[in-house]
Scaffold this active site. Structure first.
Site, PDB file in Angstrom:
ATOM      1  N   ASP A 137       0.855  -1.195   0.000  1.00  0.00           N
ATOM      2  CA  ASP A 137       0.000   0.000   0.000  1.00  0.00           C
ATOM      3  C   ASP A 137       0.890   1.243   0.000  1.00  0.00           C
ATOM      4  OD1 ASP A 137      -2.190   1.634   0.107  1.00  0.00           O
ATOM      5  OD2 ASP A 137      -2.631   1.291   2.226  1.00  0.00           O
ATOM      6  N   HIS A 209      -9.886  -1.768  -7.164  1.00  0.00           N
ATOM      7  CA  HIS A 209      -9.722  -0.575  -6.324  1.00  0.00           C
ATOM      8  C   HIS A 209      -9.041   0.548  -7.102  1.00  0.00           C
ATOM      9  CE1 HIS A 209      -9.119   1.949  -2.895  1.00  0.00           C
ATOM     10  NE2 HIS A 209      -7.807   1.777  -2.866  1.00  0.00           N
TER      11      HIS A 209
HETATM   12  C1  HEM Z   1      -9.347  -0.540   3.513  1.00  0.00           C
HETATM   13  C2  HEM Z   1      -9.271   0.423   2.643  1.00  0.00           C
HETATM   14  C3  HEM Z   1      -8.207   0.517   1.593  1.00  0.00           C
HETATM   15  C4  HEM Z   1      -7.218  -0.362   1.247  1.00  0.00           C
HETATM   16  C5  HEM Z   1      -6.917  -1.730   1.844  1.00  0.00           C
HETATM   17  C6  HEM Z   1      -6.488   0.238   0.165  1.00  0.00           C
HETATM   18  C7  HEM Z   1      -5.412  -0.360  -0.470  1.00  0.00           C
HETATM   19  C8  HEM Z   1      -4.763   0.154  -1.577  1.00  0.00           C
HETATM   20  C9  HEM Z   1      -3.731  -0.510  -2.316  1.00  0.00           C
HETATM   21  C10 HEM Z   1      -3.195  -1.910  -1.995  1.00  0.00           C
HETATM   22  C11 HEM Z   1      -3.356   0.297  -3.332  1.00  0.00           C
HETATM   23  C12 HEM Z   1      -2.337  -0.013  -4.450  1.00  0.00           C
HETATM   24  C13 HEM Z   1      -0.939   0.388  -4.149  1.00  0.00           C
HETATM   25  C14 HEM Z   1      -0.713   1.879  -4.086  1.00  0.00           C
HETATM   26  O1  HEM Z   1      -0.538   2.556  -5.097  1.00  0.00           O
HETATM   27  O2  HEM Z   1      -0.756   2.403  -2.974  1.00  0.00           O
HETATM   28  C15 HEM Z   1      -4.141   1.504  -3.226  1.00  0.00           C
HETATM   29  C16 HEM Z   1      -4.037   2.600  -4.055  1.00  0.00           C
HETATM   30  C17 HEM Z   1      -4.770   3.744  -3.910  1.00  0.00           C
HETATM   31  N1  HEM Z   1      -5.791   3.978  -3.028  1.00  0.00           N
HETATM   32 FE1  HEM Z   1      -6.450   2.697  -1.624  1.00  0.00          FE
HETATM   33  N2  HEM Z   1      -7.032   1.460  -0.113  1.00  0.00           N
HETATM   34  C18 HEM Z   1      -8.088   1.670   0.734  1.00  0.00           C
HETATM   35  C19 HEM Z   1      -8.909   2.775   0.789  1.00  0.00           C
HETATM   36  C20 HEM Z   1      -8.792   3.870  -0.023  1.00  0.00           C
HETATM   37  C21 HEM Z   1      -9.638   5.042   0.046  1.00  0.00           C
HETATM   38  C22 HEM Z   1     -10.794   5.227   1.032  1.00  0.00           C
HETATM   39  C23 HEM Z   1      -9.189   5.906  -0.916  1.00  0.00           C
HETATM   40  C24 HEM Z   1      -9.690   7.282  -1.299  1.00  0.00           C
HETATM   41  C25 HEM Z   1     -10.609   7.981  -0.625  1.00  0.00           C
HETATM   42  C26 HEM Z   1      -8.058   5.285  -1.577  1.00  0.00           C
HETATM   43  C27 HEM Z   1      -7.299   5.864  -2.556  1.00  0.00           C
HETATM   44  C28 HEM Z   1      -6.247   5.249  -3.214  1.00  0.00           C
HETATM   45  C29 HEM Z   1      -5.477   5.886  -4.283  1.00  0.00           C
HETATM   46  C30 HEM Z   1      -5.652   7.314  -4.803  1.00  0.00           C
HETATM   47  C31 HEM Z   1      -4.546   4.946  -4.725  1.00  0.00           C
HETATM   48  C32 HEM Z   1      -3.477   5.131  -5.819  1.00  0.00           C
HETATM   49  C33 HEM Z   1      -4.003   4.647  -7.141  1.00  0.00           C
HETATM   50  C34 HEM Z   1      -2.950   4.787  -8.256  1.00  0.00           C
HETATM   51  O3  HEM Z   1      -2.500   5.909  -8.492  1.00  0.00           O
HETATM   52  O4  HEM Z   1      -2.633   3.759  -8.871  1.00  0.00           O
HETATM   53  N3  HEM Z   1      -7.853   4.049  -1.018  1.00  0.00           N
HETATM   54  N4  HEM Z   1      -4.999   1.393  -2.151  1.00  0.00           N
END
Ligand code: HEM
Length: 296
Positions: A137, A209
């Site tokens: 993450d 996601h």
């Molecule tokens: C339990 C809740 C969540 C989990 C387990 C989770 C997990 C992840 C993971 C594994 C990634 C891919 C790796 C990375 O680029 O960081 C990611 C990307 C991302 N997440 Fe989450 N996330 C969660 C909630 C959220 C929420 C609530 C938001 C926004 C309000 C969010 C916004 C983003 C964004 C903007 C990215 C980057 C996407 C990219 O540029 O490729 N996430 N998240």
């Protein structure tokens, strides 16, 4: 230009603690300011603990009406996304739980005349910065240098040098998630699990996601936020403390709407089948100068 609170960007800390405070009903604004005064320069306390302080939109408006930014807004009203706003948020992070515990008690003691602790969550960096699902993450986060431009309210505006934050505690159903074949888990996130590569477009479902949270503006530029989430929990209840910063809280709202299937395209983030938010709040995190002015 105001100076953003440095703990927002500090890296390499494996222990985190999030405290939320609720003000006593009978407190006077002057008493609140006096109790907060020792925290007017949050930065690195003894033991290398970073301190970041956020205010609910209502409290910041009350304490610093002339320094209230244009975008100051409450947590959105979305089905399945609880709003549990309190008055103050204090995020501590450092290298060990021992120093964090001491600093947390000191902060709570300063605030005790006007506020009590409403919630407290201890978080930790899991292996090589993975979420408890096992996926890395933070990979596509802006670098620290880029993050400045992503999060800071620009000079010349009320609230300049400050930033907006979202905090949400999510509870995972890891047993169900881990029963899925790894290829299906990868389709839920949109990246590979072992080596953290983005899936090719033809393999990445529109409900993944990252398909839901990567947004673009009218010019085609990516709308970014800066995430500082960490896992937390016990064997019985665990998940992610989602924490992110942005110069405009509307970016968080747009991402949540797409994750929860209310953005108009009928799609929902499949991750929400395996994890649910149980808390949610927006905060304003003022610059060091604005904090100093407000607290005198
Ligand atoms: C339990 C809740 C969540 C989990 C387990 C989770 C997990 C992840 C993971 C594994 C990634 C891919 C790796 C990375 O680029 O960081 C990611 C990307 C991302 N997440 Fe989450 N996330 C969660 C909630 C959220 C929420 C609530 C938001 C926004 C309000 C969010 C916004 C983003 C964004 C903007 C990215 C980057 C996407 C990219 O540029 O490729 N996430 N998240």
């Amino acid at each position: 230009m105001g100076t953003p609170q440095p703990g927002i960007f500090a890296q390499g800390t494996r222990s985190h603690r999030h405290l939320e405070f609720v003000l006593h009903a009978d407190r006077a604004p002057s008493a609140v300011l006096a109790a907060l005064a020792p925290l007017r320069q949050p930065s690195v306390a003894a033991g290398g603990v970073n301190i970041v302080i956020g205010f609910s939109p209502a409290l910041w408006r009350e304490l610093a009406p002339t320094a209230a930014p244009a975008h100051l807004s409450e947590f959105p009203d979305l089905d399945g996304v609880p709003s549990t706003e309190h008055d103050l948020w204090v995020w501590l992070h450092g290298s060990g739980d021992d120093d964090l515990f001491d600093v947390a008690r000191t902060v709570a003691a300063h605030l005790r005349p006007v506020a009590s602790v409403a919630s407290e969550v201890a978080g930790f960096v899991y292996h090589d910065s993975r979420d408890l699902t096992g996926f890395v993450d933070g990979t596509e986060n802006p670098s620290v240098e880029e993050a400045f431009g992503v999060v800071v309210v620009p000079a010349g505006q009320p609230g300049a040098g400050g930033t907006f934050a979202i905090t949400q505690r999510w509870v995972h159903d890891l047993d169900r998630f881990h029963l899925l074949p790894v290829t299906e888990q990868e389709g839920i996130i949109g990246r590979t699990k072992a080596d953290d590569r983005e899936l090719d477009d033809h393999l990445k479902p529109p409900t993944a996601h990252i398909s839901r949270v990567v947004l673009h503006d009218a010019e085609g530029d990516e709308i970014e936020i800066y995430r500082r989430s960490v896992p937390y929990g016990t064997v019985n209840e665990h998940g992610l403390v989602f924490v992110a910063f942005s110069a405009d809280p509307q970016r968080f709202t747009a991402m949540l709407e797409r994750m929860f299937g209310v953005s108009g395209d009928g799609l929902r983030d499949r991750l929400t089948e395996f994890t649910q938010p149980v808390t949610g709040a927006y905060w304003f995190v003022p610059s060091l100068e604005a904090l100093g002015d407000a607290l005198g």
